[in-house]
Design a protein around this motif. Structure first.
Motif, PDB file in Angstrom:
ATOM      1  N   ALA A 183       9.191  10.928   3.141  1.00 16.99           N
ATOM      2  CA  ALA A 183       8.012  10.268   2.580  1.00 16.99           C
ATOM      3  C   ALA A 183       7.429  11.079   1.431  1.00 16.99           C
ATOM      4  CB  ALA A 183       6.961  10.062   3.669  1.00 16.99           C
ATOM      5  N   TYR A 184       7.443  12.421   1.566  1.00 16.13           N
ATOM      6  CA  TYR A 184       6.919  13.286   0.498  1.00 16.13           C
ATOM      7  C   TYR A 184       7.749  13.121  -0.774  1.00 16.13           C
ATOM      8  CZ  TYR A 184       5.610  17.461  -2.104  1.00 16.13           C
ATOM      9  OH  TYR A 184       5.190  18.326  -3.088  1.00 16.13           O
TER      10      TYR A 184
ATOM     11  N   THR B  98      -1.912   6.630  -9.522  1.00 14.17           N
ATOM     12  CA  THR B  98      -1.617   8.054  -9.366  1.00 14.17           C
ATOM     13  C   THR B  98      -2.677   8.755  -8.522  1.00 14.17           C
ATOM     14  OG1 THR B  98      -2.684   8.475 -11.507  1.00 14.17           O
ATOM     15  CG2 THR B  98      -0.289   8.293 -11.494  1.00 14.17           C
ATOM     16  N   SER B  99      -3.920   8.276  -8.586  1.00 12.97           N
ATOM     17  CA  SER B  99      -4.959   8.857  -7.740  1.00 12.97           C
ATOM     18  C   SER B  99      -4.643   8.627  -6.268  1.00 12.97           C
ATOM     19  CB  SER B  99      -6.323   8.253  -8.091  1.00 12.97           C
ATOM     20  OG  SER B  99      -7.322   8.725  -7.216  1.00 12.97           O
ATOM     21  N   THR B 100      -4.256   7.391  -5.943  1.00  9.88           N
ATOM     22  CA  THR B 100      -3.901   7.077  -4.551  1.00  9.88           C
ATOM     23  C   THR B 100      -2.655   7.837  -4.123  1.00  9.88           C
ATOM     24  OG1 THR B 100      -4.846   4.872  -4.802  1.00  9.88           O
ATOM     25  CG2 THR B 100      -3.330   5.206  -2.971  1.00  9.88           C
ATOM     26  N   LEU B 101      -1.626   7.821  -4.988  1.00 14.69           N
ATOM     27  CA  LEU B 101      -0.396   8.542  -4.661  1.00 14.69           C
ATOM     28  C   LEU B 101      -0.633  10.040  -4.559  1.00 14.69           C
ATOM     29  CD1 LEU B 101       2.177   6.679  -6.937  1.00 14.69           C
ATOM     30  CD2 LEU B 101       2.123   6.671  -4.444  1.00 14.69           C
ATOM     31  N   GLY B 102      -1.528  10.562  -5.406  1.00 15.69           N
ATOM     32  CA  GLY B 102      -1.828  11.990  -5.355  1.00 15.69           C
ATOM     33  C   GLY B 102      -2.428  12.390  -4.023  1.00 15.69           C
ATOM     34  N   GLN B 103      -3.364  11.581  -3.507  1.00 11.81           N
ATOM     35  CA  GLN B 103      -3.944  11.881  -2.196  1.00 11.81           C
ATOM     36  C   GLN B 103      -2.883  11.820  -1.104  1.00 11.81           C
ATOM     37  OE1 GLN B 103      -7.049  12.948  -1.604  1.00 11.81           O
ATOM     38  NE2 GLN B 103      -7.373  12.917  -3.820  1.00 11.81           N
ATOM     39  N   THR B 104      -1.995  10.812  -1.190  1.00 14.59           N
ATOM     40  CA  THR B 104      -0.909  10.711  -0.213  1.00 14.59           C
ATOM     41  C   THR B 104       0.018  11.915  -0.303  1.00 14.59           C
ATOM     42  OG1 THR B 104      -0.981   8.301  -0.330  1.00 14.59           O
ATOM     43  CG2 THR B 104       1.030   9.289   0.552  1.00 14.59           C
ATOM     44  N   LEU B 105       0.344  12.314  -1.540  1.00 14.95           N
ATOM     45  CA  LEU B 105       1.235  13.444  -1.769  1.00 14.95           C
ATOM     46  C   LEU B 105       0.646  14.732  -1.189  1.00 14.95           C
ATOM     47  CD1 LEU B 105       3.953  13.742  -3.229  1.00 14.95           C
ATOM     48  CD2 LEU B 105       2.698  14.398  -5.281  1.00 14.95           C
ATOM     49  N   ILE B 106      -0.636  14.943  -1.399  1.00 15.76           N
ATOM     50  CA  ILE B 106      -1.302  16.140  -0.870  1.00 15.76           C
ATOM     51  C   ILE B 106      -1.274  16.144   0.654  1.00 15.76           C
ATOM     52  CG2 ILE B 106      -3.537  17.296  -0.665  1.00 15.76           C
ATOM     53  CD1 ILE B 106      -4.108  16.276  -3.551  1.00 15.76           C
ATOM     54  N   ARG B 107      -1.599  14.968   1.257  1.00 11.13           N
ATOM     55  CA  ARG B 107      -1.624  14.911   2.721  1.00 11.13           C
ATOM     56  C   ARG B 107      -0.247  15.164   3.305  1.00 11.13           C
ATOM     57  NH1 ARG B 107      -0.207  10.981   5.858  1.00 11.13           N
ATOM     58  NH2 ARG B 107      -0.289   9.424   4.186  1.00 11.13           N
ATOM     59  N   LEU B 108       0.792  14.511   2.729  1.00 11.48           N
ATOM     60  CA  LEU B 108       2.149  14.706   3.226  1.00 11.48           C
ATOM     61  C   LEU B 108       2.613  16.144   3.022  1.00 11.48           C
ATOM     62  CD1 LEU B 108       3.797  11.403   1.958  1.00 11.48           C
ATOM     63  CD2 LEU B 108       3.318  12.007   4.332  1.00 11.48           C
TER      64      LEU B 108
END
Length: 643
Positions: A436-437, A614-624
């Motif tokens: 997922a990351y 990218t804001s949404t994906l960035g938050q997902t990327l950080i969490r993963l």
């Protein structure tokens, strides 16, 4: 009823077939518009007769339907009596079911020897009889003023008893939406589907106005009492008014039911009753639930619920009323899955095999329980699922769990060794974190967009200008809005919502086919209060609170119009609430020049969408990334480290 029926601004808009803004304009521009005779400054009430007279005087077309006249006459009695009158109307319609059985469509009420709908009183003198007893405690039809009773019966004769009563109930729920807690229809249907079996007895001990019991899944096709497939319905509700409404709604559907008013905790109406399934949406955070009086109550099989955990009292109450191997579906506040005070009861429910699933839904959690049979071996795991974004995932996951093939379970022994925290977000699967990351990182890098290359001028251009209002008058733009009372929360016709326009997403709403729907075509400009979008695709209908601008593409570029609408909306401040969008100024340019502006506006819109993504994906990327590094599914490649 001597009071003059009143209407609010929304009622006037509905009667005249206009938007609420038009009513506000009438009040502001016409000195002789009727003055309010009640209500508040924010929610004024007007005399229906005075409003009708004013509309006739100004030649405004309007239509006051029979249903509206019945409703306005009920409202004239005041909010405090409104629920009572709706309940009495139900008593009248059910008592007259035979006389109305020959009415046109919708008259599917059925009469038996019981007479008016039954609302027994739990905790009173004597035990209530089975079935729908004669209405008591002042909820009989005699409480309706004769003229109102005649109007109610006329409405039922015209449309059928069931249709007429559901119209009154819908208006009542709409008027008291802040005072009445009503389960979402899709959630109610889901809960019943998860626990009901054919021919079941189903109980709701906090039935409200009957939303759960009225689910088509709870009350399928009617059969005669005692026939195979018959569903027997039991319900209890603290409010006698709501209990009366529930009884009438069920009775008019021909459902075999017994509805009792009273406090389920202190005065259980069904002691010893074992239903096949129990569904419940109990009141949350109700501290005065009877802790002191009920300390030694035999219902607390899994432990005495703490004073501050009333929802756990409802869980145990529901389990008391379900047969062995019977199922319970109950909505719970999310905090109930982890609060320290409820840890012991949660642990006991898990050890006994009673608690089988905790599923996160929008705004609440759904607990699924199964009453253990004597000698039955408890399961070793429990289903924990986050379905806040996809209700459709619940039934397949529950079925997989029942068939012992689920991959979304948590071992009970692990929960008992920890804090017995069953919060779904805490237990989501992490074995695909690495994949997922990587996928989120690729999407993040691909989402970039460049801003348009714009020429910087020392002085602004002086160009001849026009307004949107002038373009509409010239026929270059036509405007449309959705029907005033259109809903976008059910049906099979796709609808574009305000959130879709704001977020740049495909249509997410649904409605039923009805008169006045506005179809969207490619190239249409759709605007909400806060955003504007040029539609690339058609096929959906325009949703509530949106305005559609359709341009003559031979003379006007849609991106050009959308860009200037966005620019004008961005300049509106809080103090400019009366901004008239028709005054939006646009330069008068050739179509070729418009397209150049339109392309620049379009690139800015693409950039905005990319930044949002990218804001949404960035938050997902950080969490993963955090999760993967912490639990070992990700590994830093630097400094010679090897996995």
């Amino acid at each position: 009823m001597s009071h003059d029926p009143t209407v609010n601004a929304g009622d006037i808009a509905r009667l005249a077939g206009v938007g609420r803004a038009a009513v506000s304009n009438w009040r502001r521009r016409h000195d002789d518009f009727p003055d309010p005779i009640g209500g508040t400054a924010n929610q004024p009430l007007f005399s229906l007769r005075q409003v009708e007279s004013w509309l006739r005087r100004y030649g405004k077309s309007y239509q006051v339907s029979l249903g509206d006249r019945v409703w306005q006459r009920m409202k004239a009695a005041g909010d405090l009596r409104l629920g009572e009158l709706v309940a009495r109307a139900g008593a009248l319609l059910t008592s007259q079911a035979t006389a109305l059985s020959s009415a046109p469509t919708g008259a599917d009420a059925r009469q038996d020897s019981a007479g008016a709908p039954g609302v027994a009183r739990a905790g009173g003198e004597g035990e209530p009889d089975e079935g729908l007893e004669a209405a008591g405690q002042g909820l009989d039809p005699e409480g309706l003023e004769p003229e109102l009773a005649e109007l109610v019966l006329e409405l039922a004769t015209q449309h059928g008893a069931l249709t007429a009563y559901e119209f009154l109930c819908e208006r009542y729920l709409e008027a008291h939406s802040r005072q009445l807690s009503v389960t979402r229809e899709d959630v109610a249907a889901l809960m019943v589907r998860l626990v009901r079996t054919d021919g079941a007895t189903i109980l709701d001990p906090a039935c409200g106005v009957g939303t759960l019991l009225l689910s088509p899944t709870a009350t399928p096709a009617r059969t005669e009492p005692g026939e195979p497939g018959t569903v027997r319905v039991l319900g209890q509700e603290l409010s006698e008014t709501s209990a009366g409404i529930t009884a009438s709604r069920l009775r008019l559907r021909g459902v075999e039911a017994r509805i009792v008013s009273g406090d389920s905790m202190r005065h259980d109406a069904f002691p010893g009753e074992k239903a096949d399934a129990v569904v419940c949406d109990p009141p949350f955070n109700e501290r005065a639930w009877g802790y002191e009086e009920l300390t030694g109550d035999p219902r607390w099989e899994y432990g005495l619920p703490p004073r501050g955990e009333p929802e756990l009292a409802w869980v145990e109450h529901c389990l008391t009323h379900v047969r062995p191997r019977g199922l319970v579906a109950i909505l719970m506040p999310p905090a109930a899955a982890s609060r320290k005070a409820g840890r012991r009861i949660r642990a006991n429910l898990l050890r006994a095999g009673a608690l089988r699933a905790v599923i996160a839904l929008p705004g609440s959690d759904l607990w699924l329980l199964r009453r253990p049979a004597a000698g039955e071996r408890p399961p070793s795991d429990v289903l924990i699922l986050d379905a806040t974004d996809d209700l459709g995932s619940v039934e397949p996951a529950w079925q997989a769990y029942l068939e012992d093939r689920s991959d979304q379970t948590v071992r009970i022994i692990d929960l008992l060794a920890d804090e017995v925290d069953m919060t779904p977000a805490r237990h989501q699967r992490r074995d695909n974190v690495g994949k997922a990351y990587a996928e989120a990182r690729d999407r993040f890098l691909a989402a970039a967009a460049a801003p348009p290359d714009l020429k910087v001028l020392e002085q602004p251009l002086g160009q001849p200008a026009t307004t949107l209002g002038d373009l509409i008058k010239e026929g270059l733009v036509t405007t449309s809005q959705a029907p005033p009372k259109m809903a976008a929360d059910g049906g099979d016709v796709p609808v574009l919502t305000t959130d879709d326009v704001l977020n740049g997403t495909p249509p997410s709403g649904f409605t039923t086919m009805q008169q006045g729907l506005v179809p969207i075509r490619p190239g249409d400009v759709v605007a909400s209060y806060s955003s504007v979008r040029v539609m690339a695709d058609g096929g959906a209908m325009l949703g509530p609170h949106l305005t559609l601008y359709r341009v003559d593409a031979r003379r006007l570029d849609p991106d050009f119009l959308a860009g200037f609408l966005r620019a004008a909306g961005g300049r509106v401040t809080t103090g400019s609430s009366r901004f008239d969008v028709r005054r939006t100024r646009l330069p008068r340019l050739s179509l070729k020049e418009q397209k150049a502006y339109g392309e620049a506006f379009r690139q800015l819109a693409v950039l905005e969408d990319a930044i949002r993504e990218t804001s949404t994906l960035g938050q997902t990327l950080i969490r993963l990334g955090l999760d993967g590094l912490a639990d070992g599914h990700l590994h830093p490649p630097a400094h010679g480290l090897t996995p």
